[in-house]
Design an enzyme around this catalytic site. Structure first.
Site, mmCIF file in Angstrom:
data_model
loop_
_atom_site.group_PDB
_atom_site.id
_atom_site.type_symbol
_atom_site.label_atom_id
_atom_site.label_comp_id
_atom_site.label_asym_id
_atom_site.label_seq_id
_atom_site.Cartn_x
_atom_site.Cartn_y
_atom_site.Cartn_z
ATOM 1 N N GLY A 1 11.181 -58.340 -38.529
ATOM 2 C CA GLY A 1 11.051 -59.474 -37.619
ATOM 3 C C GLY A 1 10.145 -60.554 -38.202
ATOM 4 O O GLY A 1 10.457 -61.757 -38.141
ATOM 5 N N SER B 1 21.367 -50.126 -36.405
ATOM 6 C CA SER B 1 21.029 -49.313 -37.577
ATOM 7 C C SER B 1 22.251 -48.498 -37.975
ATOM 8 O O SER B 1 23.061 -48.119 -37.113
ATOM 9 C CB SER B 1 19.878 -48.373 -37.215
ATOM 10 O OG SER B 1 19.825 -47.300 -38.147
ATOM 11 N N TYR C 1 16.875 -42.246 -31.134
ATOM 12 C CA TYR C 1 16.904 -43.500 -31.900
ATOM 13 C C TYR C 1 18.353 -43.895 -32.217
ATOM 14 O O TYR C 1 18.767 -45.030 -31.974
ATOM 15 C CB TYR C 1 16.093 -43.329 -33.191
ATOM 16 C CG TYR C 1 16.080 -44.573 -34.058
ATOM 17 C CD1 TYR C 1 15.313 -45.683 -33.698
ATOM 18 C CD2 TYR C 1 16.833 -44.646 -35.223
ATOM 19 C CE1 TYR C 1 15.312 -46.827 -34.488
ATOM 20 C CE2 TYR C 1 16.831 -45.781 -36.016
ATOM 21 C CZ TYR C 1 16.069 -46.868 -35.643
ATOM 22 O OH TYR C 1 16.076 -48.006 -36.430
HETATM 23 N N1 LIG Z 1 13.068 -50.257 -41.343
HETATM 24 C C1 LIG Z 1 14.273 -49.720 -41.387
HETATM 25 O O1 LIG Z 1 14.621 -48.949 -42.329
HETATM 26 C C2 LIG Z 1 15.273 -50.034 -40.322
HETATM 27 C C3 LIG Z 1 16.594 -49.583 -40.494
HETATM 28 C C4 LIG Z 1 17.545 -49.864 -39.523
HETATM 29 C C5 LIG Z 1 17.177 -50.585 -38.401
HETATM 30 N N2 LIG Z 1 15.895 -51.011 -38.238
HETATM 31 C C6 LIG Z 1 15.553 -51.767 -37.020
HETATM 32 O O2 LIG Z 1 14.883 -52.954 -37.383
HETATM 33 C C7 LIG Z 1 14.090 -53.404 -36.278
HETATM 34 C C8 LIG Z 1 12.718 -53.812 -36.780
HETATM 35 O O3 LIG Z 1 12.063 -52.660 -37.254
HETATM 36 P P1 LIG Z 1 11.070 -52.646 -38.500
HETATM 37 O O4 LIG Z 1 11.604 -51.654 -39.447
HETATM 38 O O5 LIG Z 1 10.766 -54.023 -38.945
HETATM 39 O O6 LIG Z 1 9.800 -51.942 -37.821
HETATM 40 P P2 LIG Z 1 8.312 -52.445 -37.515
HETATM 41 O O7 LIG Z 1 7.672 -52.984 -38.754
HETATM 42 O O8 LIG Z 1 7.657 -51.294 -36.830
HETATM 43 O O9 LIG Z 1 8.528 -53.616 -36.473
HETATM 44 C C9 LIG Z 1 8.835 -53.336 -35.134
HETATM 45 C C10 LIG Z 1 8.446 -54.521 -34.280
HETATM 46 O O10 LIG Z 1 8.779 -54.203 -32.916
HETATM 47 C C11 LIG Z 1 7.664 -54.513 -32.096
HETATM 48 N N3 LIG Z 1 7.615 -53.623 -30.950
HETATM 49 C C12 LIG Z 1 7.698 -52.270 -30.952
HETATM 50 N N4 LIG Z 1 7.561 -51.809 -29.705
HETATM 51 C C13 LIG Z 1 7.382 -52.886 -28.899
HETATM 52 C C14 LIG Z 1 7.167 -53.047 -27.513
HETATM 53 N N5 LIG Z 1 7.099 -52.002 -26.684
HETATM 54 N N6 LIG Z 1 7.012 -54.299 -27.035
HETATM 55 C C15 LIG Z 1 7.055 -55.359 -27.857
HETATM 56 N N7 LIG Z 1 7.254 -55.270 -29.183
HETATM 57 C C16 LIG Z 1 7.413 -54.045 -29.690
HETATM 58 C C17 LIG Z 1 6.442 -54.328 -32.989
HETATM 59 O O11 LIG Z 1 5.418 -55.177 -32.505
HETATM 60 P P3 LIG Z 1 3.940 -54.697 -32.101
HETATM 61 O O12 LIG Z 1 3.739 -53.314 -32.621
HETATM 62 O O13 LIG Z 1 3.058 -55.731 -32.724
HETATM 63 O O14 LIG Z 1 3.956 -54.759 -30.632
HETATM 64 C C18 LIG Z 1 6.953 -54.823 -34.334
HETATM 65 O O15 LIG Z 1 6.777 -56.215 -34.447
HETATM 66 C C19 LIG Z 1 14.084 -52.253 -35.279
HETATM 67 O O16 LIG Z 1 14.981 -52.529 -34.228
HETATM 68 C C20 LIG Z 1 14.593 -51.071 -36.085
HETATM 69 O O17 LIG Z 1 15.239 -50.111 -35.275
HETATM 70 C C21 LIG Z 1 14.933 -50.756 -39.181
#
Ligand SMILES: NC(=O)c1ccc[n+]([C@@H]2O[C@H](COP(=O)([O-])OP(=O)(O)OC[C@H]3O[C@@H](n4cnc5c(N)ncnc54)[C@H](OP(=O)(O)O)[C@@H]3O)[C@@H](O)[C@H]2O)c1
Length: 297
Positions: free
Chosen positions: A22, A145, A170
């Site tokens: 994000g 995902s 998930y």
């Molecule tokens: N990384 C991967 O390999 C991967 C693969 C497939 C899909 N994705 C998807 O990509 C998206 C982003 O994930 P990421 O990998 O970038 O993980 P990340 O670094 O943990 O980012 C997740 C974001 O979601 C926010 N968040 C989580 N819970 C929240 C809540 N209750 N209220 C408001 N904000 C919330 C967090 O903000 P705060 O903690 O600051 O609140 C953080 O900014 C997710 O939907 C994930 O499922 C990731």
């Protein structure tokens, strides 16, 4: 899109813009001139991202909205606060997500992975859909995902009350993202608002696993150090998301699943139209809105 495509005047709201994919998406949109609303739970992380975005988007603005998307009241307040300040929204990026090994319930009594990853995008889009339609052409991008391909929904136990596994919860929430997107795209057909789901691929450098067990975090850490036959850095992961959000060649693409920057096939289960309509109606019940919300507004 190329780095020279200007997004001056474009307003984007990115949930989970305080970390990982994000934050990377927010940076890329700001660099092209977009104005940005970033959503997250943590003020400090929000301020850090705002400092990083400062000066990137010329005359554009950047704002941080503190909201806990696990709470339906907080989602509604977020939408209200945004609408008080702005009268347009061109791009809504439903990106915030979690994965949790242990089952937890939200203040609304709903299993938290399902609530944050699926119901929050459903409700936030509901609360902002008229603004998107008024701002059309507009886009809704929901981050799914590849793990959605490993599961099916169990409507008899959507909240994992009888059988909970973090990975399954998930995967199911990410399948729900695809169902939501396909149904939304159909319902918004002809409105000028397109809706697509995105698989960013495996990006181990984000904080996604921060609430996983120590064992799983260690496994992921070890796995992420292995040489892989594909790029899995943050920039590559965010690329498809950014393309779905703003690239001209995706302006008319709707109801699609994107990976590696292109339209791709989602799982067979995700094509079950009856299941996706059922999930839509059930989700409306969970968040207390009419399932006909696209027609109401
Ligand atoms: N990384 C991967 O390999 C991967 C693969 C497939 C899909 N994705 C998807 O990509 C998206 C982003 O994930 P990421 O990998 O970038 O993980 P990340 O670094 O943990 O980012 C997740 C974001 O979601 C926010 N968040 C989580 N819970 C929240 C809540 N209750 N209220 C408001 N904000 C919330 C967090 O903000 P705060 O903690 O600051 O609140 C953080 O900014 C997710 O939907 C994930 O499922 C990731």
């Amino acid at each position: 899109m190329t780095s020279s495509d200007s997004l001056d005047g474009t307003v984007a709201l990115v949930t989970g813009g305080t970390s990982g994919l994000g934050a990377e998406t927010a940076r890329a949109l700001a660099d092209r001139g977009a104005s940005l609303a970033i959503v997250g739970r943590d003020r400090k992380r929000g301020d850090d991202v705002l400092a990083d975005l400062d000066g990137r988007n010329g005359d554009g603005w950047c704002e941080f909205y503190r909201a806990d998307l696990s709470s339906q009241e907080s989602v509604r307040r977020l939408a209200d606060r945004f609408r008080e300040r702005h009268d347009r929204l061109d791009v809504l990026v439903n990106n915030a997500g979690v994965t949790r090994d242990e089952r937890r319930e939200t203040v609304d009594g709903i299993e938290s992975t399902f609530a944050i990853n699926h119901l929050a995008p459903y409700l936030l889009t509901h609360e902002l859909v008229d603004l998107l339609v008024e701002s059309a052409p507009a886009r809704v991008v929901t981050v799914s995902s590849g793990l959605h391909t490993r599961v099916e929904l169990d409507f008899s136990d959507l909240l994992g009350e009888h059988d909970y596994s973090g990975l399954q919860a998930y995967g199911r929430s990410k399948l729900a993202n695809v169902y939501f997107t396909y149904e939304l795209a159909d319902r918004l057909h002809g409105s000028g608002v397109v809706a697509n789901a995105v698989d960013p691929g495996f990006v181990p450098s984000t904080s996604l696993a921060r609430e996983a067990s120590l064992r799983n975090r260690l496994l992921l850490g070890a796995f992420s150090k292995l040489p892989l036959p594909f790029k899995n850095d943050l920039q590559t992961g965010a690329e498809t998301l950014i393309r779905a959000a703003v690239a001209p060649e995706f302006a008319d693409v709707t109801g699609q699943y994107l990976e590696d920057g292109e339209v791709s096939a989602s799982s067979e289960a995700s094509l079950d139209e009856e299941a996706r309509r059922r999930l839509w109606d059930v989700s409306a019940g969970f968040v207390g809105v009419s399932p006909d919300w696209d027609i109401e507004r």
